[in-house]
Design an enzyme around this catalytic site. Structure first.
Site, PDB file in Angstrom:
ATOM      1  N   LYS A  84      42.575  38.149  40.014  1.00 54.91           N
ATOM      2  CA  LYS A  84      42.833  39.471  39.963  1.00 54.91           C
ATOM      3  C   LYS A  84      43.316  40.016  41.047  1.00 54.91           C
ATOM      4  O   LYS A  84      43.689  41.434  41.172  1.00 54.91           O
ATOM      5  CB  LYS A  84      41.699  40.150  39.065  1.00 54.91           C
ATOM      6  CG  LYS A  84      40.319  40.390  39.773  1.00 54.91           C
ATOM      7  CD  LYS A  84      39.472  41.273  38.852  1.00 54.91           C
ATOM      8  CE  LYS A  84      38.127  41.600  39.850  1.00 54.91           C
ATOM      9  NZ  LYS A  84      37.514  42.397  39.032  1.00 54.91           N
ATOM     10  N   ASP A  85      42.933  39.764  42.255  1.00 50.51           N
ATOM     11  CA  ASP A  85      43.018  40.354  43.421  1.00 50.51           C
ATOM     12  C   ASP A  85      44.395  39.965  44.037  1.00 50.51           C
ATOM     13  O   ASP A  85      44.729  40.869  45.076  1.00 50.51           O
ATOM     14  CB  ASP A  85      41.732  40.222  44.573  1.00 50.51           C
ATOM     15  CG  ASP A  85      40.696  40.722  44.338  1.00 50.51           C
ATOM     16  OD1 ASP A  85      40.696  41.860  43.377  1.00 50.51           O
ATOM     17  OD2 ASP A  85      39.749  40.495  44.936  1.00 50.51           O
ATOM     18  N   ARG A 128      42.501  50.656  36.060  1.00 48.12           N
ATOM     19  CA  ARG A 128      42.449  50.210  34.668  1.00 48.12           C
ATOM     20  C   ARG A 128      41.064  50.618  33.957  1.00 48.12           C
ATOM     21  O   ARG A 128      40.958  51.167  32.941  1.00 48.12           O
ATOM     22  CB  ARG A 128      42.592  48.870  34.878  1.00 48.12           C
ATOM     23  CG  ARG A 128      42.368  47.979  33.380  1.00 48.12           C
ATOM     24  CD  ARG A 128      42.169  46.365  33.805  1.00 48.12           C
ATOM     25  NE  ARG A 128      41.068  45.876  34.624  1.00 48.12           N
ATOM     26  CZ  ARG A 128      39.834  45.794  34.242  1.00 48.12           C
ATOM     27  NH1 ARG A 128      39.297  46.085  32.831  1.00 48.12           N
ATOM     28  NH2 ARG A 128      38.814  45.310  34.864  1.00 48.12           N
ATOM     29  N   ARG A 129      40.061  50.256  34.782  1.00 45.48           N
ATOM     30  CA  ARG A 129      38.791  50.381  34.018  1.00 45.48           C
ATOM     31  C   ARG A 129      38.582  51.705  33.862  1.00 45.48           C
ATOM     32  O   ARG A 129      37.883  52.505  32.890  1.00 45.48           O
ATOM     33  CB  ARG A 129      37.423  49.957  35.105  1.00 45.48           C
ATOM     34  CG  ARG A 129      37.342  48.465  35.071  1.00 45.48           C
ATOM     35  CD  ARG A 129      36.138  48.079  35.718  1.00 45.48           C
ATOM     36  NE  ARG A 129      36.226  46.712  36.055  1.00 45.48           N
ATOM     37  CZ  ARG A 129      35.850  45.832  37.017  1.00 45.48           C
ATOM     38  NH1 ARG A 129      35.783  46.592  38.114  1.00 45.48           N
ATOM     39  NH2 ARG A 129      35.930  44.829  37.066  1.00 45.48           N
ATOM     40  N   ARG A 146      33.760  52.009  45.945  1.00 49.71           N
ATOM     41  CA  ARG A 146      34.289  50.916  46.766  1.00 49.71           C
ATOM     42  C   ARG A 146      32.910  50.027  47.442  1.00 49.71           C
ATOM     43  O   ARG A 146      31.900  50.668  47.333  1.00 49.71           O
ATOM     44  CB  ARG A 146      35.207  51.605  47.771  1.00 49.71           C
ATOM     45  CG  ARG A 146      36.558  52.068  47.568  1.00 49.71           C
ATOM     46  CD  ARG A 146      37.313  51.071  47.114  1.00 49.71           C
ATOM     47  NE  ARG A 146      37.515  49.987  47.829  1.00 49.71           N
ATOM     48  CZ  ARG A 146      38.223  49.827  49.058  1.00 49.71           C
ATOM     49  NH1 ARG A 146      39.013  50.860  49.421  1.00 49.71           N
ATOM     50  NH2 ARG A 146      38.111  48.649  49.521  1.00 49.71           N
ATOM     51  N   ARG A 152      27.892  48.085  46.201  1.00 49.95           N
ATOM     52  CA  ARG A 152      27.911  49.102  45.062  1.00 49.95           C
ATOM     53  C   ARG A 152      26.431  49.289  44.092  1.00 49.95           C
ATOM     54  O   ARG A 152      26.233  50.266  43.828  1.00 49.95           O
ATOM     55  CB  ARG A 152      28.841  48.644  44.026  1.00 49.95           C
ATOM     56  CG  ARG A 152      30.406  48.674  44.432  1.00 49.95           C
ATOM     57  CD  ARG A 152      31.290  48.221  43.485  1.00 49.95           C
ATOM     58  NE  ARG A 152      32.573  47.568  44.404  1.00 49.95           N
ATOM     59  CZ  ARG A 152      33.710  47.423  43.510  1.00 49.95           C
ATOM     60  NH1 ARG A 152      33.824  47.450  42.312  1.00 49.95           N
ATOM     61  NH2 ARG A 152      34.682  47.125  44.382  1.00 49.95           N
ATOM     62  N   CYS A 237      47.964  47.809  41.691  1.00 46.36           N
ATOM     63  CA  CYS A 237      46.795  48.413  41.800  1.00 46.36           C
ATOM     64  C   CYS A 237      46.555  49.909  41.141  1.00 46.36           C
ATOM     65  O   CYS A 237      45.520  50.256  40.538  1.00 46.36           O
ATOM     66  CB  CYS A 237      46.049  48.240  43.233  1.00 46.36           C
ATOM     67  SG  CYS A 237      44.296  48.789  43.205  1.00 46.36           S
TER      68      CYS A 237
END
Length: 291
Positions: A84-85, A128-129, A146, A152, A237
């Site tokens: 996904k990155d 997206r989230r 971040r 986090r 992104c």
């Protein structure tokens, strides 16, 4: 029998990235016991810039820039990424040669240690989230966050956030499954393209046969379809775009989500032969874009 005797594996230096790279190295060792493997870690631009959201500083490509440079210059022989990155468009000279079996693709809710109920603000790194969470929890504030997973979690437990939403795959690989309060099913919160899949990148002139032991056909079909959906919408992104594919037998179902700048949402699904996954994904993207 392979001709390659030694491979240097390039990885981001975060704990999760190292764990993921070692998973790839273990699989290579299992298939090729004679192969000598060395892990080479490095900090990427995306790891260093933590005071702004990714969409403000150039997108997810910042996580692979230094790794791709190391590949080109011959300082490493392959690199391991969270699929996904990966940027949606990759240089021809640095192809992805393997997608590994998918870990849990879902997003997960994490609460502060000892907390039993969800309160805001919810921390999330991706547009997206954040977009989908605002629809799910309109009464709660959703803020960017971040840093790596451990950073986090420290911010969460320190009181900066009331909850986090993180990829279940990363938490499981880190041995932090116990922190998960609940899973979001794809029907609630559609995952990012490639979420839960590891991707291996190398130079085009290398003997790729050594990497065949890593390839998972189902994960490859899903990753290619999901990435095709996002590419067809010119998404990166900064775009609230999500895609999730599932294979069953010889078939594949691709579900996609697309939101425009006015927060209008389109969502749909398409099914067909697994071999047509990328074409199906592009068809779905075109249909959603046309409204």
């Amino acid at each position: 029998m392979i001709h390659i005797k030694r491979l240097r594996v390039g990885s981001r230096d975060s704990r999760l990235a190292v764990i993921q790279s070692r998973l790839v190295m273990d699989a290579l060792r299992s298939a090729w016991p004679e192969l000598e493997l060395e892990l080479v870690t490095m900090k990427t631009t995306g790891d260093r810039i933590l005071d702004r959201t990714l969409e403000q500083v150039g997108g997810k490509g910042l996580f692979v820039k230094e790794l791709e440079a190391a590949l080109r210059e011959g300082r490493v022989d392959l690199t391991v990424h969270s699929c996904k990155d990966l940027p949606m468009n990759l240089p021809e000279e640095l192809p992805v040669v393997a997608f590994l079996r998918r870990e849990d693709p879902r997003d997960a809710l994490v609460l502060p240690e000892g907390a039993e109920s969800l309160v805001g603000p919810i921390g999330s790194a991706s547009p997206r989230r954040r977009f989908q969470l605002r629809k799910l929890f309109p009464e709660l504030e959703v803020r960017p966050v971040r840093g790596n997973v451990q950073t986090r979690l420290r911010k969460l437990d320190g009181g900066e956030y009331g909850a986090l939403v993180l990829a279940a795959a990363g938490l499981k690989r880190l041995g932090l499954e116990g922190r998960i309060s609940r899973y979001f099913q794809p029907e609630e919160l559609l995952p990012a393209a490639g979420q839960g899949i590891l991707a291996v990148q190398c130079r085009a002139d290398m003997d790729r046969a050594v990497f065949d032991c890593l390839r998972d056909p189902a994960a490859e079909a899903c990753a290619m379809a999901e990435r095709a959906f996002v590419r067809a919408l010119d998404g990166g992104c900064s775009s609230p775009i999500a895609a999730y594919a599932e294979t069953e037998g010889e078939g594949i179902t691709v579900t996609g989500l697309y939101a425009d700048e006015e927060d209008r949402l389109w969502r749909g699904a398409i099914s067909g032969p697994a071999g047509d996954g990328t074409a199906l994904a592009r068809t779905l993207a075109k249909k959603l874009k046309e409204g």
